[in-house]
Each structure stands twice: as structure tokens, then as C-alpha cells.
Design a protein around this motif. Structure first.
Motif, short mmCIF file in Angstrom:
data_model
loop_
_atom_site.label_atom_id
_atom_site.label_comp_id
_atom_site.label_asym_id
_atom_site.label_seq_id
_atom_site.Cartn_x
_atom_site.Cartn_y
_atom_site.Cartn_z
N MET A 174 38.60 31.43 35.04
CA MET A 174 37.57 31.13 36.04
C MET A 174 37.68 32.07 37.23
O MET A 174 36.67 32.59 37.74
N ARG A 175 38.91 32.33 37.69
CA ARG A 175 39.10 33.22 38.83
C ARG A 175 38.62 34.63 38.52
O ARG A 175 37.96 35.28 39.34
N GLY A 176 38.95 35.11 37.31
CA GLY A 176 38.49 36.44 36.92
C GLY A 176 36.98 36.53 36.81
O GLY A 176 36.37 37.54 37.21
N LEU A 177 36.35 35.49 36.30
CA LEU A 177 34.89 35.48 36.18
C LEU A 177 34.22 35.54 37.55
O LEU A 177 33.25 36.28 37.74
N LEU A 178 34.75 34.79 38.50
CA LEU A 178 34.14 34.78 39.83
C LEU A 178 34.27 36.14 40.51
O LEU A 178 33.35 36.59 41.20
N LEU A 179 35.39 36.82 40.29
CA LEU A 179 35.56 38.18 40.84
C LEU A 179 34.59 39.15 40.17
O LEU A 179 34.00 40.02 40.83
N ASP A 180 34.43 39.00 38.85
CA ASP A 180 33.54 39.91 38.12
C ASP A 180 32.08 39.68 38.50
O ASP A 180 31.28 40.62 38.55
N ILE A 181 31.73 38.43 38.74
CA ILE A 181 30.36 38.12 39.17
C ILE A 181 30.02 38.84 40.47
O ILE A 181 28.91 39.35 40.64
#
Length: 348
Positions: A174-181
Motif C-alpha cells: 500500500m505504501r509503495g502504491l501511494l508513492l507511485d500514484i
């Protein structure tokens, strides 16, 4: 010298090389079959063992139904999360403890090992694994247990987990997805909008801990399903950008300007995410009263002698005849003023 080209390794590929995937990745049918086999084994063996130990007739022992056993696991899963919050443990510790707890009860039945004994060991073990140690003395004080009760179950839990202590869940992806977004669609994800999105996604991931998605989906898929639950429009825009599609009309397979394989991959991913999301949202809620009633039934299964004494005391209790009705009081004259307010009881 020519450097060989390497294809990038995705998080899904890394997960599929893990012991969690190798041992604990099951289809819904395999998981149901595994739980049914454990339940049937307990029904065959537990009544006779308890009857011999307590010196009571085997026929006096009432086992839980399969549905009651699953309700009890859900009930204690909720209590385990509340315990983690009460101990001020990070979400990752509670997630790991819940994973241990639910895996344990695919190998053992609640009629073989009481959840009250196992869930305290799971939180203690998870805190050690996640490097956030809980002092055993403090845990014993909170749970009103002695050290032996917690530590005696530790090796049993480890064996049940096949010693696979590292837990992969949707919280880290989830943390990686939010950074990528933020990098892929910054215009749709300004900094002030990220915190509400993170909280909603985190809530959906916490809900996933009570479901069986850890057995059926990879952690990135679980994280994407939680993100889709939090904000479907944003997630769709993000996925279309990642797959190279800039508009919803480009999702049509007959469009000649796009890579049809990319569309096929995206459609397949969306189907997986939707299936995962439905599983998270369909987790049965066990009312507190129902959970307590099933817990009480399990208590009497472990203590049939107390159940027998309870039934005997009820049978021997004298039947109380109803008291004669008192004569009706004379009707008070109607008051013309405002009625006196009722006095509040002290325990309300």
C-alpha cells in the motif's frame, strides 16, 4: 561486451518464491476442504478424550457445529485486533498476529486448542517477529495469565505455521502504491488528498485481515483491491496510466492503436482485484452476543462436569409459583401541571 537484458522482477514474482506462497497459497475449495477435515477430526477425537479425562459419559459432551467454529474464529480475530490496539502495537504486528491465528486454525480446531490460549501467544510471537517486543510480564498482567500459559503454546503455534514466520500482507505494498500514484498521476493525487486516501485504504486492508484473502491473493493484489475500495476512480486512472492507456475509450479491445495484450492484462487484473474486493467486503460480522454464546458452549465442552452440575442444579431448583396479583391501586386524579421528570437511575 554485450550486457544481457533482464526483465524486471515484480513484487508478485518475488512473493511467488516465498514460503508463504508455497505453503499457504490455497484455492477456496482447498481451504474449505482443509478446515472441514480438521473439524471432522476434532469431532471424532475430542469427545472421547474429554470424557475420559473428566470421567463423564461421552454422550454428555456437545461439540460445536462447523458454522459455530468459524464464528468463534471470527469472534476471537476481532478480540485479537482490539488486544493489539490496547497494547499500542503497530498495525503490522496485529496483521502478523491475525495471520498466525487464522493459519493455526486451518491446522487445529477450536475444540482441540481454545482460542483464548492461542491468540495471546500469537500477539506475543508476532511482536517479536516484527521487532516490537512486548515484555512477557506486562502481557501477563494485561491478560491476567501466567507466563507458562503463553509460552507453552509458542512451539505449538510455530509448528502449525510450519515455521514460516515472515508474513506478507497488503500493508507494505500500500505504501509503495501511494508513492507511485504521486509520481504517475500527480494532478489527481495532490499532497493534501493523500492522507485521507491512505486512511481509507488502510481501513480496507485491516478489514482484509478478517477474511481469507491472504490464502488466495498476492499482497499487491490485496493492496490494489483496498485502494479500489477507497477510491475507484483514482485507482482506474492509475492503472490505465501504468498499462499505457490514457482514456476509458481505449479499453475497447477493437481499438487498433493500442496493444491488445495490454488491454487483456489489465482486464485480467481488474477481474482479480474485483474478486478480492468482494471477498474483503463479504466478511461475516459476528455479533458480540452470538460470539459469547458460542464461547460459552466451548467452555462447557472443555468442562462437561460443570455443565452437568449446572443442569442438575436447574432440575432440583424448586418451581416458584407466580405471586398473586395485587389489587389495582386507585387511579390518581389527573394533574393539571407539568409532569415531574423521571429520576435517572445511577447505573444508566
Amino acid at each position: 561486451m554485450t550486457v544481457p537484458a533482464y526483465e524486471p522482477i515484480s513484487d508478485d514474482d518475488l512473493y511467488r518464491h516465498s514460503s508463504q506462497f508455497r505453503i499457504w497459497s490455497l484455492t477456496p475449495e482447498e481451504l474449505e476442504s482443509k478446515r472441514r477435515a480438521v473439524y471432522e477430526r476434532a469431532c471424532r477425537n475430542v469427545p472421547g478424550a474429554i470424557a475420559k479425562d473428566k470421567n463423564v459419559p461421552e454422550t454428555s459432551i456437545e461439540v460445536l457445529s462447523y458454522e459455530e467454529e468459524q464464528q468463534l474464529i471470527q469472534y476471537y480475530s476481532t478480540k485479537l485486533l482490539l488486544l493489539g490496539d490496547g497494547l499500542q502495537q503497530p498495525t503490522q504486528v496485529s496483521a502478523t498476529a491475525l495471520s498466525y491465528f487464522r493459519k493455526f486454525y486451518t491446522v487445529h480446531s477450536t475444540m482441540e486448542h481454545h482460542p483464548k490460549d492461542i491468540f495471546s501467544t500469537c500477539i506475543f510471537l508476532a511482536a517479536k517477529v516484527e521487532n516490537n517486543l512486548i515484555k512477557i510480564d506486562y502481557l501477563c498482567k494485561v491478560l491476567r495469565k501466567n507466563q507458562k500459559e503463553i509460552l507453552d503454546c509458542e512451539f505449538l503455534v510455530l509448528q502449525s505455521l510450519s515455521f514460516t514466520l515472515l508474513v506478507h500482507n497488503g500493508y507494505r505494498p500500500m505504501r509503495g502504491l501511494l508513492l507511485d500514484i504521486q509520481a504517475v498521476i500527480p494532478h489527481l493525487a495532490p499532497p493534501e488528498a493523500l492522507e485521507p486516501l491512505r486512511l481509507k485504504t488502510k481501513k480496507a486492508i485491516i478489514d482484509s485481515f478478517f477474511s481469507d484473502v491472504q490464502f488466495h491473493f498476492t499482497p499487491p493484489q490485496i493492496a490494489l483491491a483496498a485502494l479500489m475500495t477507497a477510491d475507484e476512480t483514482l485507482t482506474m486512472e492509475y492503472l490505465k496510466k501504468k498499462f499505457g492507456h490514457d482514456g476509458i475509450e481505449l479499453l475497447r479491445k477493437d481499438n487498433p492503436v493500442i496493444d491488445t495484450k495490454g488491454v487483456s492484462d489489465l482486464q485480467m487484473l481488474l477481474e482479480i482485484i474485483e474478486e478480492c474486493r468482494k471477498m474483503i467486503q463479504s466478511v461475516p460480522q459476528v455479533p458480540d452476543q452470538m460470539g459469547k454464546a458460542t464461547d460459552r458452549k466451548l467452555y462447557y465442552l472443555y468442562n462437561p462436569d460443570k455443565q452437568a452440575k449446572r443442569k442438575l442444579a436447574r432440575a432440583e431448583a424448586p418451581e416458584v409459583s407466580p405471586a398473586p396479583s395485587a389489587p389495582s391501586a386507585p387511579t390518581a386524579p389527573a394533574s393539571t401541571g407539568s409532569p415531574e421528570p423521571k429520576r435517572q437511575k445511577m447505573d444508566d
